[in-house]
Design a protein around this motif. Structure first.
Motif: not given
Length: 145
Positions: A24-41
């Protein structure tokens, strides 16, 4: 099983502590990373991160609340029973003067040390951690979750 003492009395549940929560911590970190990495989504990743956070919070709080609440109640009942067996008196007055940390710590002491540490807890107001550190002959609690 090792002999229980102050340094090894805490217990972990490996599937929960070392598999489920880290995922869950890894998924949460990945999700937060993708917020800034994937502006389209970005909105999707914000929602993903929020859902993972809520699952993580719910998993932690529910497990802790129910298991520890029940165990704390049992620890208090065990203290009352033990006090009655040793002193042949009700423990109501004594329980009101002790906090839960002190009551919980006293369960690790055998009867001879129990009396002495109970006296210190009542008269010198030593903490639960100080009680645990003062125990010379550790009485294991292998059933604690």
């Amino acid at each position: 099983m090792k002999t229980q003492n102050y340094s090894n009395h805490r217990k972990f549940y490996p599937p929960h502590h070392f598999v489920y929560l880290p995922i869950l911590f890894i998924l949460e970190g990945y999700g937060i990373y993708k917020i800034w990495d994937d502006a389209e989504h970005q909105l999707i990743w914000i929602l993903f991160s929020l859902i993972i956070f809520l699952i993580l919070y719910l998993a932690f709080m529910t497990r802790q609340h129910y298991a520890l609440g029940l165990q704390n109640r049992l620890v208090k009942l065990e203290f009352r029973q033990r006090y009655f067996e040793i002193f042949n008196k009700r423990s109501d007055e004594v329980c009101e003067k002790l906090n839960f940390g002190q009551i919980a710590a006293l369960r690790f002491a055998y009867d001879d040390e129990f009396k002495e540490l109970l006296y210190k807890a009542l008269n010198e107001n030593i903490s639960g951690d100080e009680i645990k550190k003062s125990i010379k002959n550790w009485r294991p609690d292998n059933d604690r979750i």
